[in-house]
Design a protein around this motif. Structure first.
Motif, PDB file in Angstrom:
ATOM      1  N   ALA A  87     -21.774  52.646  10.946  1.00 38.92           N
ATOM      2  CA  ALA A  87     -21.856  52.599  12.399  1.00 38.92           C
ATOM      3  C   ALA A  87     -23.223  52.070  12.820  1.00 38.92           C
ATOM      4  CB  ALA A  87     -21.625  53.989  12.992  1.00 38.92           C
ATOM      5  N   HIS A  88     -23.248  51.457  13.994  1.00 38.49           N
ATOM      6  CA  HIS A  88     -24.525  51.088  14.616  1.00 38.49           C
ATOM      7  C   HIS A  88     -24.984  52.259  15.477  1.00 38.49           C
ATOM      8  CE1 HIS A  88     -27.677  48.958  16.566  1.00 38.49           C
ATOM      9  NE2 HIS A  88     -27.068  48.871  17.730  1.00 38.49           N
ATOM     10  N   TRP A  89     -26.241  52.665  15.289  1.00 37.76           N
ATOM     11  CA  TRP A  89     -26.781  53.814  16.024  1.00 37.76           C
ATOM     12  C   TRP A  89     -28.195  53.503  16.466  1.00 37.76           C
ATOM     13  CZ3 TRP A  89     -30.938  57.149  15.706  1.00 37.76           C
ATOM     14  CH2 TRP A  89     -30.846  58.321  16.468  1.00 37.76           C
ATOM     15  N   GLN A  90     -28.511  53.888  17.708  1.00 35.26           N
ATOM     16  CA  GLN A  90     -29.873  53.796  18.239  1.00 35.26           C
ATOM     17  C   GLN A  90     -30.192  55.095  18.961  1.00 35.26           C
ATOM     18  OE1 GLN A  90     -28.961  50.060  20.492  1.00 35.26           O
ATOM     19  NE2 GLN A  90     -30.993  49.448  19.780  1.00 35.26           N
ATOM     20  N   PRO A  91     -31.457  55.522  18.931  1.00 34.58           N
ATOM     21  CA  PRO A  91     -31.828  56.704  19.715  1.00 34.58           C
ATOM     22  C   PRO A  91     -31.846  56.380  21.208  1.00 34.58           C
ATOM     23  CG  PRO A  91     -33.764  55.770  18.650  1.00 34.58           C
ATOM     24  CD  PRO A  91     -32.586  54.999  18.133  1.00 34.58           C
ATOM     25  N   ARG A  92     -31.689  57.396  22.033  1.00 37.60           N
ATOM     26  CA  ARG A  92     -31.707  57.197  23.481  1.00 37.60           C
ATOM     27  C   ARG A  92     -33.052  56.683  23.971  1.00 37.60           C
ATOM     28  NH1 ARG A  92     -28.541  61.932  23.022  1.00 37.60           N
ATOM     29  NH2 ARG A  92     -26.399  61.620  23.778  1.00 37.60           N
ATOM     30  N   ASP A  93     -34.128  56.957  23.218  1.00 35.87           N
ATOM     31  CA  ASP A  93     -35.447  56.467  23.613  1.00 35.87           C
ATOM     32  C   ASP A  93     -35.479  54.943  23.683  1.00 35.87           C
ATOM     33  OD1 ASP A  93     -36.323  59.057  23.703  1.00 35.87           O
ATOM     34  OD2 ASP A  93     -37.441  58.973  21.814  1.00 35.87           O
ATOM     35  N   TYR A  94     -34.663  54.284  22.885  1.00 32.63           N
ATOM     36  CA  TYR A  94     -34.657  52.825  22.861  1.00 32.63           C
ATOM     37  C   TYR A  94     -33.463  52.215  23.594  1.00 32.63           C
ATOM     38  CZ  TYR A  94     -38.442  53.093  19.502  1.00 32.63           C
ATOM     39  OH  TYR A  94     -39.650  53.344  18.900  1.00 32.63           O
ATOM     40  N   ASN A  95     -32.393  52.938  23.726  1.00 28.18           N
ATOM     41  CA  ASN A  95     -31.220  52.430  24.429  1.00 28.18           C
ATOM     42  C   ASN A  95     -30.675  53.557  25.295  1.00 28.18           C
ATOM     43  OD1 ASN A  95     -28.663  51.478  25.254  1.00 28.18           O
ATOM     44  ND2 ASN A  95     -28.467  50.213  23.420  1.00 28.18           N
ATOM     45  N   ALA A  96     -31.141  53.591  26.563  1.00 30.59           N
ATOM     46  CA  ALA A  96     -30.762  54.681  27.456  1.00 30.59           C
ATOM     47  C   ALA A  96     -29.278  54.652  27.788  1.00 30.59           C
ATOM     48  CB  ALA A  96     -31.587  54.602  28.742  1.00 30.59           C
ATOM     49  N   LEU A  97     -28.642  53.479  27.704  1.00 36.35           N
ATOM     50  CA  LEU A  97     -27.239  53.355  28.082  1.00 36.35           C
ATOM     51  C   LEU A  97     -26.302  53.763  26.946  1.00 36.35           C
ATOM     52  CD1 LEU A  97     -25.308  52.490  30.364  1.00 36.35           C
ATOM     53  CD2 LEU A  97     -25.392  50.162  29.436  1.00 36.35           C
ATOM     54  N   HIS A  98     -26.570  53.253  25.737  1.00 35.68           N
ATOM     55  CA  HIS A  98     -25.657  53.485  24.616  1.00 35.68           C
ATOM     56  C   HIS A  98     -26.294  54.251  23.451  1.00 35.68           C
ATOM     57  CE1 HIS A  98     -23.826  49.783  26.520  1.00 35.68           C
ATOM     58  NE2 HIS A  98     -22.870  50.664  26.590  1.00 35.68           N
ATOM     59  N   GLY A  99     -27.523  54.695  23.629  1.00 41.03           N
ATOM     60  CA  GLY A  99     -28.189  55.435  22.569  1.00 41.03           C
ATOM     61  C   GLY A  99     -27.509  56.766  22.286  1.00 41.03           C
ATOM     62  N   GLY A 100     -27.623  57.233  21.046  1.00 41.91           N
ATOM     63  CA  GLY A 100     -27.031  58.490  20.640  1.00 41.91           C
ATOM     64  C   GLY A 100     -25.569  58.399  20.241  1.00 41.91           C
ATOM     65  N   MET A 101     -24.966  57.208  20.381  1.00 47.17           N
ATOM     66  CA  MET A 101     -23.563  57.004  20.018  1.00 47.17           C
ATOM     67  C   MET A 101     -23.485  56.321  18.656  1.00 47.17           C
ATOM     68  SD  MET A 101     -22.243  55.330  23.602  1.00 47.17           S
ATOM     69  CE  MET A 101     -20.573  55.095  22.988  1.00 47.17           C
ATOM     70  N   ARG A 102     -22.535  56.746  17.846  1.00 51.56           N
ATOM     71  CA  ARG A 102     -22.244  56.001  16.616  1.00 51.56           C
ATOM     72  C   ARG A 102     -21.118  55.024  16.947  1.00 51.56           C
ATOM     73  NH1 ARG A 102     -25.103  57.355  12.424  1.00 51.56           N
ATOM     74  NH2 ARG A 102     -26.131  59.390  12.417  1.00 51.56           N
ATOM     75  N   ARG A 103     -21.488  53.757  16.992  1.00 53.71           N
ATOM     76  CA  ARG A 103     -20.538  52.729  17.422  1.00 53.71           C
ATOM     77  C   ARG A 103     -20.067  51.925  16.206  1.00 53.71           C
ATOM     78  NH1 ARG A 103     -23.863  49.632  21.866  1.00 53.71           N
ATOM     79  NH2 ARG A 103     -25.637  50.419  20.668  1.00 53.71           N
TER      80      ARG A 103
END
Length: 247
Positions: A87-103
């Motif tokens: 999955a693609h994952w980013q922390p919310r600190d860097y992606n406020a819209l989609h951060g925290g989701m395993r996409r």
């Protein structure tokens, strides 16, 4: 007719110094071909795969304007290893819209990964990253994007101006057709300086030091006398500390 702001192209041998001075650099297509060690035709041979990208079903703004694929690689010297699909994952600190989701996105097609130009891009950019920062291995996430105007407007960066939480980011424009907008904007992360330009030539490259600059691309709309259009890009992120989500 919309006037496009010309990119601040650097010669290929001036890119490392430009990166150290400003935190970003832009290469013309001929220099990208030289970087990957293959002719422009080899890069162009990958273009058709963007016509087969699945829809991105994770957009929180309700849009249906983005299609994408995603795969991960480990680059160590002259050796490239494709990582198990993840999955693609980013922390919310860097992606406020989609951060925290395993996409979970469909992987890059095997014939693209096996193409000489793909291998050349990963190796050439890997050498550039290691010249700027003596690190090995590099953990690379590859994203194929198509942003279209089927909804009337398409947003290349729906999260707004951002950093990606990696060490380096390479953005390559693959095709731009039937659109207006899509201006690239790069700003100092700690300062007030910024620059605007439009990447329009196929296989032109924007290379970013993610710790030093913030970037975004403005929304796109159908061009004059066009019903719809699209903007295709390849984004390669480079991180020394493993894939995001592993730490």
């Amino acid at each position: 007719m919309t006037t496009l702001l010309a990119p601040p192209y650097l010669p290929i041998d001036g890119l490392p110094a430009g990166m150290r001075e400003r935190g970003f650099g832009v290469l013309a297509p001929a220099d990208v071909a030289a970087l990957c060690g293959h002719p422009p035709a080899a890069l162009a041979a990958m273009r058709d795969s963007w016509d087969r990208l699945p829809e991105d079903t994770y957009l929180k703004d309700g849009g249906r304007y983005r299609r994408r694929r995603h795969s991960c690689f480990v680059v160590e010297g002259d050796v490239i290893t494709q990582a198990p699909h993840r999955a693609h994952w980013q922390p919310r600190d860097y992606n406020a819209l989609h951060g925290g989701m395993r996409r979970w996105f469909e992987p890059v097609e095997p014939e693209v990964v096996a193409s000489p130009a793909w291998t050349g891009l990963l190796l050439g950019l890997g050498r550039l990253c290691s010249a700027l920062r003596p690190v090995s291995p590099w953990y690379v996430e590859a994203h194929q994007f198509r942003i279209d105007t089927s909804d009337g407007i398409g947003r290349p960066t729906p999260e707004g101006a951002h950093r990606d939480g990696v060490d380096y980011v390479a953005v390559l424009v693959v095709e731009r057709t039937g659109i207006k907008g899509g201006e690239t904007r790069v700003f100092e992360a700690e300062g007030s300086n910024g620059q605007r330009f439009t990447l329009a030539e196929p296989w032109s490259l924007l290379f970013l030091d993610d710790a030093r600059v913030i970037h975004e691309s403005t929304p796109i709309q159908p061009g004059d006398d066009r019903d719809h259009g699209h903007r295709d890009t390849l984004v390669l992120t480079w991180r020394a500390a493993g894939f995001q989500g592993d730490d």
